[in-house]
Design a protein around this motif. Structure first.
Motif, PDB file in Angstrom:
ATOM      1  N   GLU A   1      -3.621   0.723   5.355  1.00 48.44           N
ATOM      2  CA  GLU A   1      -4.000  -0.041   4.159  1.00 48.44           C
ATOM      3  C   GLU A   1      -5.087   0.684   3.367  1.00 48.44           C
ATOM      4  N   ALA A   2      -6.106   1.172   4.083  1.00 45.87           N
ATOM      5  CA  ALA A   2      -7.222   1.843   3.418  1.00 45.87           C
ATOM      6  C   ALA A   2      -6.766   3.133   2.745  1.00 45.87           C
ATOM      7  N   ALA A   3      -5.902   3.889   3.422  1.00 44.48           N
ATOM      8  CA  ALA A   3      -5.416   5.148   2.855  1.00 44.48           C
ATOM      9  C   ALA A   3      -4.590   4.902   1.592  1.00 44.48           C
ATOM     10  N   LEU A   4      -3.863   3.796   1.561  1.00 39.27           N
ATOM     11  CA  LEU A   4      -3.023   3.477   0.405  1.00 39.27           C
ATOM     12  C   LEU A   4      -3.806   2.755  -0.689  1.00 39.27           C
ATOM     13  N   LYS A   5      -5.022   2.348  -0.375  1.00 38.11           N
ATOM     14  CA  LYS A   5      -5.856   1.588  -1.323  1.00 38.11           C
ATOM     15  C   LYS A   5      -5.089   0.369  -1.856  1.00 38.11           C
ATOM     16  N   THR A   6      -4.485  -0.336  -0.929  1.00 33.57           N
ATOM     17  CA  THR A   6      -3.667  -1.493  -1.296  1.00 33.57           C
ATOM     18  C   THR A   6      -4.360  -2.793  -0.905  1.00 33.57           C
ATOM     19  N   PRO A   7      -4.188  -3.846  -1.707  1.00 30.20           N
ATOM     20  CA  PRO A   7      -4.699  -5.155  -1.293  1.00 30.20           C
ATOM     21  C   PRO A   7      -3.789  -5.848  -0.286  1.00 30.20           C
ATOM     22  N   ALA A   8      -2.623  -5.250  -0.022  1.00 33.37           N
ATOM     23  CA  ALA A   8      -1.668  -5.852   0.916  1.00 33.37           C
ATOM     24  C   ALA A   8      -2.206  -5.781   2.340  1.00 33.37           C
ATOM     25  N   LYS A   9      -1.810  -6.734   3.138  1.00 36.94           N
ATOM     26  CA  LYS A   9      -2.069  -6.708   4.572  1.00 36.94           C
ATOM     27  C   LYS A   9      -0.782  -6.235   5.254  1.00 36.94           C
ATOM     28  N   ILE A  10      -0.901  -5.199   6.074  1.00 36.99           N
ATOM     29  CA  ILE A  10       0.263  -4.610   6.730  1.00 36.99           C
ATOM     30  C   ILE A  10       0.187  -4.854   8.233  1.00 36.99           C
ATOM     31  N   TYR A  11       1.240  -5.441   8.774  1.00 38.16           N
ATOM     32  CA  TYR A  11       1.358  -5.651  10.214  1.00 38.16           C
ATOM     33  C   TYR A  11       2.629  -4.968  10.702  1.00 38.16           C
ATOM     34  N   TYR A  12       2.582  -4.484  11.954  1.00 41.25           N
ATOM     35  CA  TYR A  12       3.828  -3.960  12.532  1.00 41.25           C
ATOM     36  C   TYR A  12       3.951  -4.379  13.989  1.00 41.25           C
ATOM     37  N   LYS A  13       5.162  -4.728  14.354  1.00 42.25           N
ATOM     38  CA  LYS A  13       5.504  -5.048  15.737  1.00 42.25           C
ATOM     39  C   LYS A  13       5.842  -3.738  16.426  1.00 42.25           C
ATOM     40  N   TRP A  14       5.135  -3.422  17.504  1.00 43.42           N
ATOM     41  CA  TRP A  14       5.263  -2.121  18.137  1.00 43.42           C
ATOM     42  C   TRP A  14       6.134  -2.212  19.387  1.00 43.42           C
ATOM     43  N   GLU A  15       7.405  -1.774  19.210  1.00 41.77           N
ATOM     44  CA  GLU A  15       8.383  -1.831  20.302  1.00 41.77           C
ATOM     45  C   GLU A  15       8.431  -0.551  21.129  1.00 41.77           C
TER      46      GLU A  15
ATOM     47  N   ALA B   1      11.629   2.270   7.955  1.00 41.17           N
ATOM     48  CA  ALA B   1      10.890   1.024   7.720  1.00 41.17           C
ATOM     49  C   ALA B   1       9.475   1.322   7.241  1.00 41.17           C
ATOM     50  N   VAL B   2       8.879   2.399   7.767  1.00 38.11           N
ATOM     51  CA  VAL B   2       7.547   2.806   7.321  1.00 38.11           C
ATOM     52  C   VAL B   2       7.573   3.154   5.838  1.00 38.11           C
ATOM     53  N   LYS B   3       8.598   3.895   5.410  1.00 40.51           N
ATOM     54  CA  LYS B   3       8.715   4.290   4.006  1.00 40.51           C
ATOM     55  C   LYS B   3       8.806   3.059   3.098  1.00 40.51           C
ATOM     56  N   ALA B   4       9.626   2.106   3.454  1.00 37.66           N
ATOM     57  CA  ALA B   4       9.756   0.901   2.630  1.00 37.66           C
ATOM     58  C   ALA B   4       8.449   0.109   2.615  1.00 37.66           C
ATOM     59  N   THR B   5       7.766   0.078   3.746  1.00 35.03           N
ATOM     60  CA  THR B   5       6.481  -0.623   3.825  1.00 35.03           C
ATOM     61  C   THR B   5       5.456   0.016   2.896  1.00 35.03           C
ATOM     62  N   ILE B   6       5.374   1.342   2.915  1.00 33.64           N
ATOM     63  CA  ILE B   6       4.434   2.038   2.039  1.00 33.64           C
ATOM     64  C   ILE B   6       4.771   1.765   0.577  1.00 33.64           C
ATOM     65  N   ASP B   7       6.050   1.778   0.230  1.00 34.40           N
ATOM     66  CA  ASP B   7       6.447   1.498  -1.148  1.00 34.40           C
ATOM     67  C   ASP B   7       6.026   0.092  -1.578  1.00 34.40           C
ATOM     68  N   GLU B   8       6.228  -0.882  -0.697  1.00 29.42           N
ATOM     69  CA  GLU B   8       5.835  -2.256  -1.017  1.00 29.42           C
ATOM     70  C   GLU B   8       4.314  -2.368  -1.155  1.00 29.42           C
ATOM     71  N   ALA B   9       3.586  -1.671  -0.285  1.00 28.91           N
ATOM     72  CA  ALA B   9       2.116  -1.720  -0.347  1.00 28.91           C
ATOM     73  C   ALA B   9       1.594  -1.065  -1.632  1.00 28.91           C
ATOM     74  N   LEU B  10       2.223   0.024  -2.046  1.00 32.20           N
ATOM     75  CA  LEU B  10       1.823   0.680  -3.286  1.00 32.20           C
ATOM     76  C   LEU B  10       2.156  -0.184  -4.500  1.00 32.20           C
ATOM     77  N   ARG B  11       3.248  -0.917  -4.398  1.00 33.41           N
ATOM     78  CA  ARG B  11       3.601  -1.851  -5.471  1.00 33.41           C
ATOM     79  C   ARG B  11       2.523  -2.936  -5.592  1.00 33.41           C
ATOM     80  N   CYS B  12       2.014  -3.363  -4.447  1.00 29.43           N
ATOM     81  CA  CYS B  12       0.920  -4.344  -4.463  1.00 29.43           C
ATOM     82  C   CYS B  12      -0.345  -3.756  -5.088  1.00 29.43           C
ATOM     83  N   ARG B  13      -0.570  -2.468  -4.861  1.00 29.85           N
ATOM     84  CA  ARG B  13      -1.731  -1.822  -5.476  1.00 29.85           C
ATOM     85  C   ARG B  13      -1.614  -1.856  -7.006  1.00 29.85           C
TER      86      ARG B  13
END
Length: 452
Positions: A88-102, A388-400
């Motif tokens: 989150e900090a690296a992307l400078k996004t206001p989004a909260k990112i969670y991941y389930k680690w399998e 999934a990481v790529k899509a997550t980063i895109d969504e977080a950047l959209r939030c930025r």
């Protein structure tokens, strides 16, 4: 400021969630490959145990997890939910990112969640050996692990391109006592037929499935086991999403966006189905659920929603799903677990109904996202999970850009500890951003089976 949100073992779900109970209309039935008529339980008894067939066709909302299965699952479950604060900090996004680690499971992915259950039900019906296919090797490793715990034999047909790219997956299967064979092989008629047409084929999951099904049908003590696509496989994986629901509630949050990669659909279904159920029943109608696939194998984004075989030889029942054609052979991309021509019928149904939305990415942008994740969160993810990481980063950047503080949840379905040849190719600039040509997809789709 928790980084890991953890559940105690006694908080692990005791039932699987069956999304069929919450569909507005019933699923289209599988069709017998010979007659084209709806398949009945007896049509599947030569390759599956009856309990799994019952689960495949069940519309009960919850199905109990056997105590012996739950006991084994505690070797790694409940799996942790992480807050990705450094990303989150690296992307400078206001989004909260969670991941389930399998990746905490012994074989390193989500796949043992169903492998343990499938081995258990087969053992209970006296089956001594399981035959299966595997793409990147996560499923083959997981079934080998499961059969070792139940004192069963295991034969794995591994897609040739992945067999060559990921030799240590083969080694892991051997450690667990399984036989691993590159597919297509000369051990089956279906494999021989493919090799006679194209001796240099990279293989495909549809080919490997044909070999495993043929193997199982030819031996009385052997059943077939599938690591994705089928309803009962998606069912077993819902333990992921049910745990995630409990864990994110502990944060007083609910995801605005739920993300998973898709090949056959099992890890995506595992995380998303409990949330999709709440979306369909109106509890959380606005959740954006994103299925991420490779542009080189664009099943949901460019395929047809129709009946097709699950394998190249036409041995499996016909399933209504998004498909690129059962003889479609995608290029040898490094996300080997996403190289499947079809998609889980349940995932396909949700995409067709607009409950979920698919996106597709190319290899280099996916690996770029994976490297960003590794350099912030520390985990080297499998090429499949990197989508999934790529899509997550895109969504977080959209939030930025918009200033929205959305909560994003994705399934980090497995580690990349056996995938460093793929990362090496990325750093060397050797990854090809292959996007499968529309004309070749049309050609493959022109050979779909004719159904009534």
């Amino acid at each position: 400021m928790q980084t890991k949100i953890l559940l105690d073992e006694e908080e692990m779900p005791k039932r699987w969630y069956n999304i069929q109970a919450d569909l507005p209309t019933p699923m289209d039935p599988p069709l017998h490959p010979g007659t084209g008529k709806p398949a009945v339980p007896d049509d599947l008894r030569h390759i599956f145990p009856m309990e799994l067939i019952r689960q495949e066709m069940s519309t009960e909302r919850y199905i109990d997890i056997p105590e012996e299965v739950r006991d084994i699952l505690t070797l790694w479950r409940p799996s942790p939910l992480y807050r990705a604060r450094r990303l989150e900090a690296a992307l400078k996004t206001p989004a909260k990112i969670y991941y389930k680690w399998e990746g905490v499971s012994p074989p390193g992915s989500h796949k043992p969640n169903t492998a343990i259950a499938q081995a258990y039900y087969n053992r209970e019906e006296g089956i001594e050996r399981l035959a299966t296919e595997t793409g990147a090797g996560q499923w083959g490793s997981s079934l080998a692990f499961a059969t070792s715990l139940f004192d069963m034999e295991c034969t794995v047909y591994m897609v040739r391109s992945s067999y060559d790219q990921k030799p240590y997956r083969k080694s892991m299967m051997q450690v667990y006592g399984a036989e691993c064979i590159p597919s297509p092989s000369l051990k089956t008629r279906s494999g021989q037929a493919v090799l006679s047409r194209d001796p240099e084929t990279p293989g495909a999951l549809g080919i490997a499935i044909s070999e495993a099904v043929e193997d199982a049908a030819a031996h009385e003590n052997t059943n077939y086991s599938l690591g994705s696509v089928l309803n009962h496989v998606c069912l077993h994986q819902t333990i992921i999403g049910q745990e995630a629901q409990q864990q994110i509630a502990m944060e007083d949050a609910y995801p605005d966006v739920v993300i998973g990669c898709v090949g056959g659909g099992s890890n995506f279904a595992g995380l998303s189905f409990p949330f999709a159920g709440e979306k369909m029943t109106g509890k959380h109608p606005d959740t954006d659920i994103i299925a991420v696939e490779p542009a080189a194998c664009p099943t949901l984004t460019k395929g047809l929603y129709t009946y097709d075989f699950g394998d190249i030889a036409g041995l499996t029942p016909l399933l209504r799903m998004f498909t690129l054609g059962h003889d479609f052979v995608p290029p040898a991309i490094h996300a080997g677990g996403l190289r499947y021509h079809g998609m889980a019928p349940l995932v396909s149904r949700l995409a067709h109904d607009g409950v979920i939305r698919p996106v597709a990415y190319r290899q280099n942008e996916v690996f770029e996202a994976a490297v960003t994740f590794a350099r912030t969160e520390g985990i080297v993810v499998a090429p499949e999970a990197a989508h999934a990481v790529k899509a997550t980063i895109d969504e977080a950047l959209r939030c930025r850009e918009t200033g929205e503080a959305k909560t994003i949840l994705f399934n980090n379905s497995g580690h990349g500890n056996f995938d460093f040849s793929s990362y090496e190719a990325y750093f060397a600039g050797q990854l090809v951003d292959y996007e499968y040509p529309v004309e070749l997809i049309k050609d493959s789709l022109s050979r779909l089976p004719v159904t009534g």
